[in-house]
Design an enzyme around this catalytic site. Structure first.
Site, PDB file in Angstrom:
ATOM      1  N   MET A   8       0.913  -1.196   0.050  1.00 14.61           N
ATOM      2  CA  MET A   8       0.025  -0.031   0.027  1.00 14.61           C
ATOM      3  C   MET A   8       0.736   1.077   0.037  1.00 14.61           C
ATOM      4  O   MET A   8       1.545   1.529   1.104  1.00 14.61           O
ATOM      5  CB  MET A   8      -1.042   0.039   1.287  1.00 14.61           C
ATOM      6  CG  MET A   8      -2.261  -1.111   0.795  1.00 14.61           C
ATOM      7  SD  MET A   8      -3.084  -1.344   2.277  1.00 14.61           S
ATOM      8  CE  MET A   8      -1.927  -2.295   3.305  1.00 14.61           C
ATOM      9  N   GLU A   9       0.871   1.956  -1.024  1.00 19.84           N
ATOM     10  CA  GLU A   9       1.774   3.056  -1.337  1.00 19.84           C
ATOM     11  C   GLU A   9       1.398   4.285  -0.293  1.00 19.84           C
ATOM     12  O   GLU A   9       0.214   4.518  -0.029  1.00 19.84           O
ATOM     13  CB  GLU A   9       1.395   3.643  -2.727  1.00 19.84           C
ATOM     14  CG  GLU A   9       2.639   4.300  -3.297  1.00 19.84           C
ATOM     15  CD  GLU A   9       2.425   5.832  -3.049  1.00 19.84           C
ATOM     16  OE1 GLU A   9       3.463   6.592  -2.809  1.00 19.84           O
ATOM     17  OE2 GLU A   9       1.439   6.366  -2.964  1.00 19.84           O
ATOM     18  N   CYS A  98      -3.119  -0.506  -9.236  1.00 23.85           N
ATOM     19  CA  CYS A  98      -3.402   0.962  -8.620  1.00 23.85           C
ATOM     20  C   CYS A  98      -4.164   1.887  -9.268  1.00 23.85           C
ATOM     21  O   CYS A  98      -4.221   1.903 -10.304  1.00 23.85           O
ATOM     22  CB  CYS A  98      -1.884   1.609  -8.502  1.00 23.85           C
ATOM     23  SG  CYS A  98      -1.794   3.431  -7.684  1.00 23.85           S
ATOM     24  N   ASN A 199      -8.058 -10.461  -2.691  1.00 26.77           N
ATOM     25  CA  ASN A 199      -7.824  -9.300  -1.970  1.00 26.77           C
ATOM     26  C   ASN A 199      -8.857  -8.329  -1.999  1.00 26.77           C
ATOM     27  O   ASN A 199      -9.622  -8.245  -2.921  1.00 26.77           O
ATOM     28  CB  ASN A 199      -6.681  -8.632  -2.575  1.00 26.77           C
ATOM     29  CG  ASN A 199      -6.163  -7.577  -1.950  1.00 26.77           C
ATOM     30  OD1 ASN A 199      -5.922  -6.198  -2.622  1.00 26.77           O
ATOM     31  ND2 ASN A 199      -5.938  -7.114  -0.945  1.00 26.77           N
ATOM     32  N   GLY A 200      -9.237  -7.737  -0.618  1.00 30.33           N
ATOM     33  CA  GLY A 200     -10.289  -6.830  -0.738  1.00 30.33           C
ATOM     34  C   GLY A 200     -11.439  -7.057   0.349  1.00 30.33           C
ATOM     35  O   GLY A 200     -12.005  -8.219   0.234  1.00 30.33           O
ATOM     36  N   GLY A 223      -4.992  -6.095   3.380  1.00 30.81           N
ATOM     37  CA  GLY A 223      -4.359  -4.822   3.319  1.00 30.81           C
ATOM     38  C   GLY A 223      -4.794  -3.915   4.379  1.00 30.81           C
ATOM     39  O   GLY A 223      -4.387  -4.025   5.469  1.00 30.81           O
TER      40      GLY A 223
END
Length: 319
Positions: A8-9, A98, A199-200, A223
């Site tokens: 996660m940027e 992204c 994911n999510g 995440g």
């Protein structure tokens, strides 16, 4: 089953990776994306976002680190992937998920899901450029504005050489709005032979159970759920083994917050360190009522010495 910590940027940097992997349950983690445009990056750029490369490509807890690249030029991505491998990267991951507008405008991330042929070309170039023993993996969303092309994109990635595919079960347009469409993960897994990670929207063990049932896949990437509940991976791993673990208490979490702060003060500027701590504590408020009180105390505080006092860290230690 494998449990991965998502890249996660601007959030999961080497400091938070170090702290979260101490808790347990995480099998591997990924760097924030390293943006590749039209040049071979200097080694310093890799070391900036992945200092673990100088420590055996693993966090202090021994959790392996993958290096993630983002870009659209197959040749340039391949050259930088080869360099990352020379620097010690054990796995190269490619970002096609992204959703940030600035990233998409520069032809990176989820916007590339509009071009399955390019996805295949990027994977093929990178796969040929890195040593055969080093896996190449990819992370994607369901699409840009529709999931209709998700299977085509996944097939392009797998046939290009991706050995694993993480599917964030939303489109770019969906952003992070619930729900996550786990049923599409099942459809993706049906058309590719490589392992697919879901994911999510996995915030609890119960969410994981529903995700596994709907998606049909065993592997998962966590995440925001893991950032908000640092023991979530450990709890899921235990649940998979038929063991129910008690949730981490605030008094167990507080040493991790103190550790995070000490590292932030040591590695970041006095101006940026407070913001990073507030960012994490704000996310912890989702799971811990005590975090609400702490965030309220920290919210307008910018003095590092005062923050150290608020969280019970001696300034000499934090300095």
């Amino acid at each position: 089953m494998q449990i991965a910590l998502a890249p996660m940027e601007g959030l999961v940097d080497n400091i938070l990776r170090d702290v979260l992997t101490q808790v347990g349950g995480i099998d591997w983690c990924v760097t924030e994306f390293i943006r590749v445009n039209d040049m071979l990056l200097p080694p310093s750029q890799f070391h900036k976002l992945a200092p673990e490369l100088q420590q055996g490509a693993a966090t202090a807890a021994g959790v392996p680190l993958r290096v993630q690249l983002l870009g659209s030029d197959p040749v340039c991505l391949a050259e930088n992937a080869a360099l990352a491998c020379e620097l010690g990267a054990p796995v190269i991951d490619l970002n096609f998920g992204c959703p940030a507008k600035t990233v998409n405008k520069s032809r990176g991330g989820a916007v590339l899901l509009k071009e399955p042929e390019l996805l295949h070309s990027i994977l093929a170039h990178v796969r040929r450029a890195v040593p055969a023993a080093i896996p190449v993996t990819a992370k994607m969303r369901l699409g840009f504005d529709s999931p209709d092309g998700a299977m085509e994109c996944a097939i392009a990635l797998a046939e290009g050489g991706a050995e694993q595919i993480v599917v964030h079960a939303r489109t770019k347009v969906d952003g992070y709005k619930p729900p996550a469409h786990w049923e599409w993960v099942a459809r993706v897994q049906e058309v590719v032979k490589v392992p697919v990670f879901a994911n999510g929207e996995v915030w609890t063990v119960e969410d994981w159970r529903r995700c596994r049932e709907v998606s049909g896949v065993e592997d998962i990437m966590l995440g925001r759920g893991l950032v908000s509940r640092p023991d979530l991976a450990r709890q899921i791993a235990a649940a998979r083994a038929g063991i129910e673990l008690p949730a981490m208490h605030w008094d167990e979490l507080m040493p991790l917050i103190q550790d995070f702060w000490c590292q932030a003060v040591g590695k970041l500027t006095p101006r940026s360190a407070p913001g990073r701590l507030k960012q994490w504590v704000a996310m912890l408020t989702r799971s811990y009522p005590e975090a609400v009180e702490l965030f309220t105390a920290l919210r307008r505080e910018s003095d590092c010495a005062q923050i150290s006092r608020l969280i019970g860290v001696e300034q000499s230690i934090a300095a």
